[in-house]
Design a protein around this motif. Structure first.
Motif, short mmCIF file in Angstrom:
data_model
loop_
_atom_site.label_atom_id
_atom_site.label_comp_id
_atom_site.label_asym_id
_atom_site.label_seq_id
_atom_site.Cartn_x
_atom_site.Cartn_y
_atom_site.Cartn_z
N ILE A 45 0.89 -1.22 0.09
CA ILE A 45 -0.02 -0.14 -0.17
C ILE A 45 0.71 1.14 -0.02
N GLY A 46 0.84 2.03 -1.25
CA GLY A 46 1.57 3.29 -1.35
C GLY A 46 3.15 2.58 -1.80
N CYS A 47 3.06 1.89 -2.66
CA CYS A 47 4.33 1.21 -3.33
C CYS A 47 5.21 1.99 -3.75
N LEU A 60 -0.04 -0.79 -5.02
CA LEU A 60 -1.16 0.14 -4.97
C LEU A 60 -0.37 1.37 -4.61
N ASP A 61 -0.96 2.44 -5.37
CA ASP A 61 -0.41 3.88 -5.12
C ASP A 61 -1.37 4.83 -5.64
N VAL A 62 -1.59 6.00 -5.15
CA VAL A 62 -2.27 6.98 -5.89
C VAL A 62 -1.50 7.88 -7.05
N LEU A 117 -5.24 4.01 -6.72
CA LEU A 117 -6.31 3.99 -5.94
C LEU A 117 -5.69 4.90 -4.68
N ASP A 118 -6.67 5.99 -4.20
CA ASP A 118 -6.45 6.62 -2.91
C ASP A 118 -6.78 5.70 -1.90
N TRP A 119 -5.83 5.18 -1.14
CA TRP A 119 -6.11 4.39 0.20
C TRP A 119 -6.91 5.12 1.02
N ALA A 161 2.34 -1.79 4.63
CA ALA A 161 2.37 -0.29 4.20
C ALA A 161 3.95 0.12 4.63
N SER A 162 4.51 0.74 3.87
CA SER A 162 5.85 1.13 4.24
C SER A 162 6.13 2.86 4.12
N ARG A 163 6.50 3.32 4.95
CA ARG A 163 6.74 5.20 4.72
C ARG A 163 5.57 5.58 4.12
C1 LIG Z 1 7.40 7.92 0.83
S1 LIG Z 1 6.67 6.95 -0.50
C2 LIG Z 1 6.90 5.33 -0.04
C3 LIG Z 1 7.19 4.40 -1.18
C4 LIG Z 1 7.17 2.78 -0.52
N1 LIG Z 1 6.23 2.22 0.26
C5 LIG Z 1 8.79 2.61 -0.01
O1 LIG Z 1 8.72 2.19 1.16
O2 LIG Z 1 9.72 3.12 -0.74
C6 LIG Z 1 4.88 7.27 -0.11
C7 LIG Z 1 3.87 6.56 -1.26
O3 LIG Z 1 2.76 6.70 -0.93
C8 LIG Z 1 1.73 7.30 -1.75
N2 LIG Z 1 0.87 7.68 -1.38
C9 LIG Z 1 0.56 9.02 -0.64
N3 LIG Z 1 -0.93 8.97 -0.44
C10 LIG Z 1 -1.50 7.99 -1.10
C11 LIG Z 1 -2.93 7.57 -0.79
N4 LIG Z 1 -3.81 8.57 -0.17
N5 LIG Z 1 -3.20 6.54 -1.44
C12 LIG Z 1 -2.10 5.52 -1.90
N6 LIG Z 1 -0.93 5.79 -1.88
C13 LIG Z 1 -0.34 7.08 -1.56
C14 LIG Z 1 2.93 7.93 -2.47
O4 LIG Z 1 2.51 7.99 -3.87
C15 LIG Z 1 4.24 7.26 -2.53
O5 LIG Z 1 4.49 6.41 -3.52
#
Ligand SMILES: C[S@@+](CC[C@H](N)C(=O)[O-])C[C@H]1O[C@@H](n2cnc3c(N)ncnc32)[C@H](O)[C@@H]1O
Length: 286
Positions: A68-70, A89-91, A116-118, A135-137
């Protein structure tokens, strides 16, 4: 279960201070797409250390996993190498675009993508369950119940334990340039608002969390300092369209980078160490 401390309120107050924490779907897409290339570069520096995070997760080759938020697939790729299939999954369009390229470069064909917007996902109905949800970061850190309800075997949350984060590592290469300042870190305070909040939120939900803190870092070895500067200069995309450095700015950039370069066996190694927490649990009915 009654809680001694209102950890949710503390998490909420803390989340408001995080970048992008309260963005709309469109705003999040724009903001994260803008920094996608930079994230890809930083993920490259972190490749080796990322495996510590993957090793901390219980993964079987039959598992389905949702990331989630890949982002650019920093974890999607090494995880897809170990499991049956991954949903990324990412927005942000640009994040997903780069993630796809990274998956293809690794020769994998077991990743599917979901834009998708989580925040808009209904915790009970609108997302397919996977064996593992993590979910990472990312935004997924905010909603533990949604993550819990998406997993059948394990759910995981991962992030930096504190300083330095990816953003600190990146921005400190640019400190002093065009008003960029080093983030002031109050170690005591940042420990107060650390993974203890996540642990306690889980605990109060009736979950028994497994906590691991693993070594993390950004590193690359170069033949010469010039090669290091040329490569690391990619962080200047942060400065926007007019990212070319003046001579004075270039000197500052090189001084900043030099702090983290050591000369070993005829080579130049850039290294910034940090730590990441990996908190996992067996999903419960919530
Ligand atoms: C700091 S990055 C982390 C990427 C990855 N998980 C990692 O650990 O390297 C945050 C990610 O979350 C995504 N993100 C932010 N808001 C989001 C939302 N509402 N729904 C889904 N993804 C989202 C961003 O587009 C971004 O790719």
């Amino acid at each position: 279960m009654n809680s001694l401390v209102n950890w949710s309120a503390i998490q909420e107050l803390n989340a408001r201070s995080l970048p992008g924490g309260t963005l709309s779907e469109k705003g999040a897409n724009e903001m994260w797409s803008r920094v996608a290339k930079m994230y890809d570069f930083m993920a490259g520096l972190e490749r080796q250390y990322t495996l510590n995070q993957v090793n901390a997760m219980k993964l079987d080759k039959e598992d389905s996993v949702i990331d989630i938020g890949c982002g650019v697939g920093r974890l999607t790729v090494p995880i897809a190498q170990r499991v049956g299939r991954v949903t990324a999954l990412d927005v942000a369009d640009k994040m997903l675009e780069i993630c796809k390229v990274n998956v293809e470069k690794a020769g994998l064909d077991n990743v599917s993508y979901k834009k998708l917007d989580w925040n808009g996902v209904n915790p009970n109905t609108s997302i397919e369950k996977h064996h593992i949800a993590f979910a990472s970061r990312s935004v997924g850190l905010k909603d533990i119940i949604k993550l819990n309800n998406t997993a059948t075997k394990y759910a995981y949350l991962l992030s930096f334990t504190g300083y330095p984060s990816l953003r600190d590592v990146q921005m400190e290469m640019l400190t002093g340039i065009r008003g960029i300042k080093k983030r002031e870190v109050n170690e005591e305070q940042s420990r107060m608002f650390g993974y203890n909040i996540t642990f306690n939120l889980l605990y109060d939900l009736g979950i028994d969390p497994m906590v691991q803190v693993v070594e993390d870092g950004f590193e690359r070895t170069y033949e010469s300092k010039e090669e290091a500067y040329d490569d690391l200069r990619q962080v200047t995309v942060e400065l926007g369209e007019n990212a070319d450095l003046t001579d004075e700015e270039e000197n500052l950039f090189q001084q900043n980078v030099d702090e983290y370069i050591t000369y070993i066996d005829g080579k130049y190694r850039f290294l910034r160490n940090t730590k990441t927490f990996v908190i996992g649990w067996k999903p419960i009915t919530l």
